[in-house]
Design a protein around this motif. Sequence first.
Motif, PDB file in Angstrom:
ATOM      1  N   UNK A  19       0.762  -1.115  -0.291  1.00 54.03           N
ATOM      2  CA  UNK A  19      -0.216   0.128   0.139  1.00 54.03           C
ATOM      3  C   UNK A  19       0.420   1.177  -0.866  1.00 54.03           C
ATOM      4  N   UNK A  20       2.239   1.449  -0.160  1.00 58.00           N
ATOM      5  CA  UNK A  20       3.210   2.086  -0.727  1.00 58.00           C
ATOM      6  C   UNK A  20       3.317   2.760   0.864  1.00 58.00           C
ATOM      7  N   UNK A  21       2.997   2.260   2.579  1.00 54.26           N
ATOM      8  CA  UNK A  21       3.819   3.262   3.301  1.00 54.26           C
ATOM      9  C   UNK A  21       4.766   2.617   3.866  1.00 54.26           C
ATOM     10  N   UNK A  22       5.213   2.983   5.008  1.00 60.15           N
ATOM     11  CA  UNK A  22       6.304   2.979   5.449  1.00 60.15           C
ATOM     12  C   UNK A  22       5.542   1.959   6.883  1.00 60.15           C
ATOM     13  N   UNK A  55       4.834  -6.726  19.745  1.00 59.42           N
ATOM     14  CA  UNK A  55       5.297  -5.762  18.983  1.00 59.42           C
ATOM     15  C   UNK A  55       3.978  -5.281  18.371  1.00 59.42           C
ATOM     16  N   UNK A  56       3.882  -3.946  18.212  1.00 58.87           N
ATOM     17  CA  UNK A  56       2.833  -3.218  17.630  1.00 58.87           C
ATOM     18  C   UNK A  56       3.417  -2.953  16.554  1.00 58.87           C
ATOM     19  N   UNK A  57       2.558  -2.673  15.506  1.00 55.26           N
ATOM     20  CA  UNK A  57       3.191  -2.216  14.743  1.00 55.26           C
ATOM     21  C   UNK A  57       1.643  -1.781  13.005  1.00 55.26           C
ATOM     22  N   UNK A  58       1.909  -0.234  12.932  1.00 51.89           N
ATOM     23  CA  UNK A  58       0.858   0.174  11.406  1.00 51.89           C
ATOM     24  C   UNK A  58       1.550   0.859  10.486  1.00 51.89           C
ATOM     25  N   UNK A  59       0.580   0.773   9.344  1.00 56.18           N
ATOM     26  CA  UNK A  59       1.516   1.352   8.006  1.00 56.18           C
ATOM     27  C   UNK A  59       1.474   2.820   8.353  1.00 56.18           C
ATOM     28  N   UNK A  60       2.410   2.986   7.873  1.00 55.87           N
ATOM     29  CA  UNK A  60       2.094   4.683   7.997  1.00 55.87           C
ATOM     30  C   UNK A  60       3.053   5.881   6.825  1.00 55.87           C
ATOM     31  N   UNK A  61       1.942   6.855   5.910  1.00 60.25           N
ATOM     32  CA  UNK A  61       2.313   7.149   5.023  1.00 60.25           C
ATOM     33  C   UNK A  61       3.952   8.328   5.110  1.00 60.25           C
ATOM     34  N   UNK A  62       4.149   7.927   3.960  1.00 62.36           N
ATOM     35  CA  UNK A  62       6.138   8.113   4.097  1.00 62.36           C
ATOM     36  C   UNK A  62       6.302   9.837   4.599  1.00 62.36           C
ATOM     37  N   UNK A  63       5.433  10.416   4.217  1.00 60.13           N
ATOM     38  CA  UNK A  63       5.224  11.760   4.022  1.00 60.13           C
ATOM     39  C   UNK A  63       5.117  12.634   5.411  1.00 60.13           C
ATOM     40  N   UNK A  64       4.301  11.643   5.922  1.00 60.83           N
ATOM     41  CA  UNK A  64       4.174  12.635   7.244  1.00 60.83           C
ATOM     42  C   UNK A  64       4.538  11.729   8.106  1.00 60.83           C
ATOM     43  N   UNK A  98       1.214  -7.994  17.255  1.00 60.34           N
ATOM     44  CA  UNK A  98      -0.413  -6.988  17.218  1.00 60.34           C
ATOM     45  C   UNK A  98      -0.443  -6.196  15.765  1.00 60.34           C
ATOM     46  N   UNK A  99      -0.824  -5.771  14.845  1.00 60.96           N
ATOM     47  CA  UNK A  99      -1.013  -4.817  13.885  1.00 60.96           C
ATOM     48  C   UNK A  99      -2.379  -4.131  14.154  1.00 60.96           C
ATOM     49  N   UNK A 100      -1.608  -2.636  14.296  1.00 60.79           N
ATOM     50  CA  UNK A 100      -2.643  -1.850  14.826  1.00 60.79           C
ATOM     51  C   UNK A 100      -3.339  -0.683  13.802  1.00 60.79           C
ATOM     52  N   UNK A 101      -4.459  -0.774  13.703  1.00 60.42           N
ATOM     53  CA  UNK A 101      -5.216   0.066  12.196  1.00 60.42           C
ATOM     54  C   UNK A 101      -5.859   1.467  12.786  1.00 60.42           C
ATOM     55  N   UNK A 102      -5.194   2.610  11.961  1.00 61.72           N
ATOM     56  CA  UNK A 102      -5.327   3.955  12.602  1.00 61.72           C
ATOM     57  C   UNK A 102      -7.144   3.999  12.071  1.00 61.72           C
TER      58      UNK A 102
END
Length: 102
Positions: A19-22, A55-64, A98-102
């Motif tokens: 999804x092109x996220x970090x 670990x908790x992980x999530x996708x984040x927008x590279x620009x932000x 666990x993946x954390x959805x924002x």
Amino acid sequence: MRTEFIVYWLPAFQRIRDRNLYIRFTFVPQAAFAKAAVIKLRGVEPPKTISRVFMLFSGVDPASTELDTTVDWVSHIGQDQEAMKDTKAFRVLEWGGMEVHQ
């Protein structure tokens, strides 16, 4: 264990990257994890050390996202790294996440 950890979580990480996220990681300190999930070992010798990595992980927008590479995760988690390296000792490693959805 390292390979098992990667094999287990890699598909979730790839979905985020597709999804092109970090990927943002946060690791729960062992003291906090122990309050939420008690570990009891029965029928075995007491371990030299117990390492619990969650670990908790999530996708984040590279620009932000501003990258922070200064965190000492071993200290943050509270892991006894030297005891975990003692290959002659009985050690316990528990990992999860666990993946954390924002």
